[in-house]
Design an enzyme around this catalytic site. Structure first.
Site, PDB file in Angstrom:
ATOM      1  N   SER A   1     -40.785 -35.941 -40.694  1.00 38.31           N
ATOM      2  CA  SER A   1     -39.574 -35.889 -41.417  1.00 38.31           C
ATOM      3  C   SER A   1     -38.703 -34.678 -41.496  1.00 38.31           C
ATOM      4  O   SER A   1     -37.600 -34.557 -41.788  1.00 38.31           O
ATOM      5  CB  SER A   1     -39.856 -35.993 -43.119  1.00 38.31           C
ATOM      6  OG  SER A   1     -40.207 -37.662 -43.004  1.00 38.31           O
TER       7      SER A   1
ATOM      8  N   SER B   1     -37.176 -38.114 -43.359  1.00 37.13           N
ATOM      9  CA  SER B   1     -36.351 -38.242 -44.545  1.00 37.13           C
ATOM     10  C   SER B   1     -35.522 -37.045 -44.573  1.00 37.13           C
ATOM     11  O   SER B   1     -34.778 -37.119 -45.687  1.00 37.13           O
ATOM     12  CB  SER B   1     -37.528 -38.391 -45.671  1.00 37.13           C
ATOM     13  OG  SER B   1     -38.182 -37.154 -45.965  1.00 37.13           O
TER      14      SER B   1
ATOM     15  N   LYS C   1     -33.469 -29.435 -49.239  1.00 41.65           N
ATOM     16  CA  LYS C   1     -33.618 -31.217 -49.498  1.00 41.65           C
ATOM     17  C   LYS C   1     -33.820 -31.312 -50.971  1.00 41.65           C
ATOM     18  O   LYS C   1     -34.435 -30.719 -51.712  1.00 41.65           O
ATOM     19  CB  LYS C   1     -35.105 -31.406 -48.644  1.00 41.65           C
ATOM     20  CG  LYS C   1     -35.400 -32.915 -48.597  1.00 41.65           C
ATOM     21  CD  LYS C   1     -36.525 -33.359 -47.867  1.00 41.65           C
ATOM     22  CE  LYS C   1     -36.842 -34.581 -47.648  1.00 41.65           C
ATOM     23  NZ  LYS C   1     -37.879 -34.783 -46.706  1.00 41.65           N
TER      24      LYS C   1
END
Length: 448
Positions: free
Chosen positions: A178, A154, A81
């Site tokens: 997330s 996210s 990420k």
């Protein structure tokens, strides 16, 4: 090469590397070709590290031929990420604020992956600073099962990349769901580990006391392999499902927001567990209705503290809704934040008492399948989306999402397994057993 190769388990890929029927170089090249073809549709990657990946794959290939075996991720394409630092590679956090930021040091998790011989194919897309809003500079990550829908936030880029065969596993972060919500929407496995289990040095914070980093993979077994590399610990577990005490948190299986398809998949999972001898009973956690507000009263001021300088100096560089959330955080009274901290301790004790009666708790991960867009954090739909995930960031207990099946439209439905603090191995083991019993691990069709 058939693209089914890119959907092998990590263990099977490793076996084929070691028997010589596949090599890290050819698998990495094929992975990069698939990224080049599908990323324009999915928008899963912000940065693709193709040159670096090919060099790492060549090194892994030479090491394995020479007898140096770094373990199960040696030569395996993975992703991070894009709030996890990799020296010399941009970390944008999905924001204009850090559009040109290139760190000089690796994050702790990056170092562990490099030591394990993993091949980094890129940095994945995310909501701006992981705070629930898409920045227009980067755009939404689209869902591999239906590209008109979101992959979730996210860590949606990591989940979509894993689901679509653009990497074999990825690292995400989770502050209120997330990792788990994108895992549910994309039909993969995602673990929010026990708080503090995965080191966060070099991972940009959203909320210091709620943040977790953890694995996303196509199966619980692959997630276990990644977690072992990220922590240097074993999470292997062997036991029998018969007699396992599983609690169903009815508060989180009911409600007007829970879609019929989610209820159907969840009910089938409970039925299958009973059929194999697990003891499935209803449980209640007193005061759970206060968790939505408590999560925000911790998250909002902590996030605003992180961004205090930039929101003062460069407010126009944030997405408008991100800026509004950051400004709202400064308005949360200190007493409200302290009381939320007191509630967290009460909630953890309440869950601990329930775990005196059952060994694991089962709920839907989210009340619905992937929507068209991610709901804002502080609005009604945002609270409902994270209602089942957020409490476990408040307590820090491990929570794992697996694909439980599909609704009538063919969209994945996530099941969440929660276990006591430190019992991450149990969550992963039970997730793997559910995947096997439900036959729910599938690859999505290639997006057009």
């Amino acid at each position: 090469m058939d693209d089914d190769v890119l959907f092998l388990s990590v263990a099977e890929l490793g076996r084929r590397y070691r028997d010589g029927s596949l090599s890290p170089g050819e698998v990495t090249r094929f992975t990069l070709e698939r990224i080049e073809r599908l990323n324009p549709v999915l928008n899963a990657f912000i940065t693709v590290t193709a040159e670096r990946a090919l060099l790492e794959a060549e090194r892994a290939e030479a090491e394995l031929r020479g007898g140096l075996d770094r373990g199960p991720l040696h030569g395996v394409p993975v992703a991070l990420k894009d709030l996890v630092d990799v020296a010399g590679v941009p970390t944008t956090c999905g924001s204009r604020i850090w559009a040109d930021h290139v760190p000089e040091r690796d994050a702790a998790v990056t170092t562990r992956l490099e030591t394990a011989g993993a091949v980094l194919v890129g940095k994945t897309n995310l909501l701006e600073f992981a705070y629930g809003i898409v920045h227009p500079d980067h755009g939404q990550t689209n869902n591999p099962w239906d590209v008109s829908r979101t992959a979730g936030g996210s860590s949606g880029g990591s989940a979509a990349a894993v689901a679509a065969g653009l990497c074999f596993a990825a690292v995400g972060t989770d502050t209120g769901g997330s990792i788990r919500i994108p895992a549910a929407y994309c039909g993969v496995a995602g673990l929010k580990p026990s708080y503090g289990l995965v080191e966060l040095d070099g991972v940009f914070p959203l909320s210091w006391s709620l943040d977790h980093a953890g694995p996303l993979a196509r199966t619980s077994e692959d997630a276990r392999v990644l977690l072992e590399v990220l922590t240097g610990r074993s999470f292997a577990l062997e036991r029998d499902l018969s007699g396992l005490r599983v609690g169903v948190l009815r508060t989180h299986t009911e409600g007007a927001e829970v879609e019929a398809g989610v209820r159907d998949v969840f009910g089938r999972a409970c039925g299958v567990l009973r059929e194999v001898g697990a003891v499935v009973t209803d449980v209640e956690v007193p005061g759970l209705d206060l968790a939505d507000a408590a999560l925000l009263n911790v998250l909002l001021p902590e996030a605003s503290a992180v961004h205090a300088r930039w929101i003062a100096e460069r407010p126009e560089d944030y997405a408008p809704a991100t800026r509004a959330q950051l400004e709202l955080g400064f308005a949360v009274p200190a007493v409200t934040h302290v009381r939320a901290g007191q509630y967290r301790r009460h909630l953890a004790r309440s869950f601990a008492r329930v775990f005196g009666e059952v060994e694991a708790i089962l709920t839907p991960t989210a009340p619905w399948v992937a929507p068209q867009e991610d709901p804002a954090v502080v609005e009604g739909e945002g609270a409902a989306e994270a209602r089942r995930t957020g409490p476990h960031n408040l307590t820090g207990f491990p929570a794992h999402s697996v694909n439980g099946g599909f609704d009538r439209a063919g969209l994945p439905v996530g099941l969440q397994i929660v276990t006591p603090a430190g019992e991450d191995a149990l969550a992963l083991w039970l997730g793997g057993r559910l995947e096997g019993l439900l036959g729910s691990v599938r690859r999505p069709p290639d997006p057009a």
